[in-house]
Design a protein around this motif. Structure first.
Motif, PDB file in Angstrom:
ATOM      1  N   MET A   3     -65.187 -15.521 -42.215  1.00 40.00           N
ATOM      2  CA  MET A   3     -65.219 -16.173 -43.424  1.00 40.00           C
ATOM      3  C   MET A   3     -63.830 -16.464 -44.164  1.00 40.00           C
ATOM      4  N   LEU A   4     -63.601 -17.107 -44.578  1.00 38.72           N
ATOM      5  CA  LEU A   4     -62.140 -17.453 -45.455  1.00 38.72           C
ATOM      6  C   LEU A   4     -62.189 -16.833 -46.773  1.00 38.72           C
ATOM      7  N   LYS A   5     -61.049 -16.071 -47.032  1.00 41.76           N
ATOM      8  CA  LYS A   5     -61.036 -15.562 -48.353  1.00 41.76           C
ATOM      9  C   LYS A   5     -59.738 -15.894 -48.995  1.00 41.76           C
ATOM     10  N   LEU A   6     -59.467 -16.087 -50.260  1.00 39.89           N
ATOM     11  CA  LEU A   6     -58.410 -16.205 -51.009  1.00 39.89           C
ATOM     12  C   LEU A   6     -57.929 -14.942 -51.712  1.00 39.89           C
ATOM     13  N   THR A  30     -51.160 -11.383 -51.035  1.00 36.99           N
ATOM     14  CA  THR A  30     -50.286 -10.343 -50.085  1.00 36.99           C
ATOM     15  C   THR A  30     -49.200 -10.057 -50.999  1.00 36.99           C
ATOM     16  N   ARG A  31     -48.929  -8.695 -50.959  1.00 36.31           N
ATOM     17  CA  ARG A  31     -47.739  -8.326 -51.655  1.00 36.31           C
ATOM     18  C   ARG A  31     -46.346  -8.514 -50.938  1.00 36.31           C
ATOM     19  N   MET A  32     -45.654  -8.846 -52.040  1.00 33.97           N
ATOM     20  CA  MET A  32     -44.278  -9.333 -51.581  1.00 33.97           C
ATOM     21  C   MET A  32     -43.461  -8.572 -52.412  1.00 33.97           C
ATOM     22  N   GLY A  33     -41.944  -8.785 -52.474  1.00 39.85           N
ATOM     23  CA  GLY A  33     -41.019  -7.928 -53.432  1.00 39.85           C
ATOM     24  C   GLY A  33     -40.561  -6.498 -52.894  1.00 39.85           C
ATOM     25  N   SER A  34     -39.840  -5.865 -53.812  1.00 39.74           N
ATOM     26  CA  SER A  34     -39.475  -4.715 -53.329  1.00 39.74           C
ATOM     27  C   SER A  34     -39.885  -3.253 -54.004  1.00 39.74           C
ATOM     28  N   LYS A  35     -39.766  -2.285 -53.776  1.00 41.06           N
ATOM     29  CA  LYS A  35     -40.293  -1.028 -54.347  1.00 41.06           C
ATOM     30  C   LYS A  35     -40.207  -1.250 -55.885  1.00 41.06           C
ATOM     31  N   LYS A  36     -41.463  -1.138 -56.419  1.00 40.34           N
ATOM     32  CA  LYS A  36     -41.603  -1.175 -58.167  1.00 40.34           C
ATOM     33  C   LYS A  36     -41.192  -2.346 -58.718  1.00 40.34           C
ATOM     34  N   LYS A  37     -40.991  -3.490 -57.875  1.00 35.96           N
ATOM     35  CA  LYS A  37     -41.038  -4.856 -58.313  1.00 35.96           C
ATOM     36  C   LYS A  37     -41.974  -5.673 -57.611  1.00 35.96           C
ATOM     37  N   PRO A  38     -43.146  -5.648 -57.738  1.00 33.77           N
ATOM     38  CA  PRO A  38     -44.044  -6.561 -56.852  1.00 33.77           C
ATOM     39  C   PRO A  38     -44.078  -7.796 -57.310  1.00 33.77           C
ATOM     40  N   SER A  39     -44.405  -8.649 -56.259  1.00 37.64           N
ATOM     41  CA  SER A  39     -44.739 -10.190 -56.638  1.00 37.64           C
ATOM     42  C   SER A  39     -45.861 -10.121 -55.329  1.00 37.64           C
ATOM     43  N   TYR A  40     -46.636 -11.477 -55.710  1.00 38.03           N
ATOM     44  CA  TYR A  40     -47.673 -11.507 -54.725  1.00 38.03           C
ATOM     45  C   TYR A  40     -47.584 -12.907 -54.363  1.00 38.03           C
ATOM     46  N   ARG A  41     -48.453 -13.389 -52.954  1.00 43.23           N
ATOM     47  CA  ARG A  41     -48.781 -14.511 -52.894  1.00 43.23           C
ATOM     48  C   ARG A  41     -49.954 -14.844 -52.890  1.00 43.23           C
ATOM     49  N   VAL A  42     -50.544 -15.808 -53.141  1.00 43.45           N
ATOM     50  CA  VAL A  42     -52.054 -16.291 -53.272  1.00 43.45           C
ATOM     51  C   VAL A  42     -52.234 -16.911 -51.828  1.00 43.45           C
ATOM     52  N   VAL A  43     -53.116 -16.452 -50.923  1.00 41.95           N
ATOM     53  CA  VAL A  43     -53.065 -16.939 -49.563  1.00 41.95           C
ATOM     54  C   VAL A  43     -54.609 -17.169 -49.127  1.00 41.95           C
ATOM     55  N   ALA A  44     -54.900 -18.121 -48.543  1.00 41.98           N
ATOM     56  CA  ALA A  44     -56.179 -18.131 -47.553  1.00 41.98           C
ATOM     57  C   ALA A  44     -56.008 -17.445 -46.230  1.00 41.98           C
ATOM     58  N   MET A  45     -56.917 -16.482 -45.944  1.00 41.71           N
ATOM     59  CA  MET A  45     -57.110 -15.775 -44.715  1.00 41.71           C
ATOM     60  C   MET A  45     -58.437 -15.445 -44.321  1.00 41.71           C
ATOM     61  N   ALA A  53     -61.262 -12.991 -43.712  1.00 41.20           N
ATOM     62  CA  ALA A  53     -61.705 -11.617 -44.244  1.00 41.20           C
ATOM     63  C   ALA A  53     -61.225 -10.403 -43.569  1.00 41.20           C
ATOM     64  N   LEU A  54     -61.285 -10.669 -42.047  1.00 32.51           N
ATOM     65  CA  LEU A  54     -61.059  -9.124 -41.503  1.00 32.51           C
ATOM     66  C   LEU A  54     -59.532  -9.228 -41.381  1.00 32.51           C
ATOM     67  N   THR A  70     -61.288 -13.226 -54.185  1.00 35.68           N
ATOM     68  CA  THR A  70     -61.396 -11.953 -54.711  1.00 35.68           C
ATOM     69  C   THR A  70     -61.353 -11.763 -56.037  1.00 35.68           C
ATOM     70  N   ARG A  71     -61.812 -10.830 -56.676  1.00 34.73           N
ATOM     71  CA  ARG A  71     -61.850 -10.531 -58.067  1.00 34.73           C
ATOM     72  C   ARG A  71     -60.848 -10.973 -58.737  1.00 34.73           C
ATOM     73  N   THR A  72     -59.551 -10.518 -58.444  1.00 26.05           N
ATOM     74  CA  THR A  72     -58.194 -10.270 -58.997  1.00 26.05           C
ATOM     75  C   THR A  72     -57.687 -11.877 -58.696  1.00 26.05           C
ATOM     76  N   VAL A  73     -57.860 -12.662 -57.740  1.00 28.32           N
ATOM     77  CA  VAL A  73     -57.703 -14.157 -57.556  1.00 28.32           C
ATOM     78  C   VAL A  73     -58.607 -14.980 -58.480  1.00 28.32           C
TER      79      VAL A  73
END
Length: 87
Positions: A1-4, A7-22, A24-25, A65-68
């Motif tokens: 099953m595909l989930k949206l 994924t975490r990007m960025g450095s320590k204590k400066k997060p940024s995230y990518r919204v991805v389709a991947m 589920a497992l 996911t709930r966050t997305v």
């Protein structure tokens, strides 16, 4: 099953995230099927999304996911998906 999901990007204590389709497992930072946008929580929650691609994946059965889902609702993409689902 595909989930949206994020994924975490960025450095320590400066997060940024990518919204991805991947699959589920797949691991959190594993290989994605498609990159659909970015989320920057420290920059006033700035969001950059590829809306048409997100709606296409949702129409094909991808589950967010709930966050997305909350990001999509705030950005107005979820309303576009609901409208496309009616037609």
């Amino acid at each position: 099953m595909l989930k949206l999901r994020l994924t975490r990007m960025g450095s320590k204590k400066k997060p940024s995230y990518r919204v991805v389709a991947m699959e589920a497992l797949t691991k959190r930072d594993g290989k994605a099927v498609a990159y659909l946008g970015n989320y920057f929580p420290l920059e006033d929650s700035r969001v950059v999304l590829k809306e048409e691609e997100i709606v296409k994946h949702l129409m094909n059965g991808a589950q967010p996911t709930r966050t997305v889902k909350s990001i999509l609702v705030k950005a107005g993409v979820w309303a576009k998906f609901e409208e496309a689902k009616k037609n």
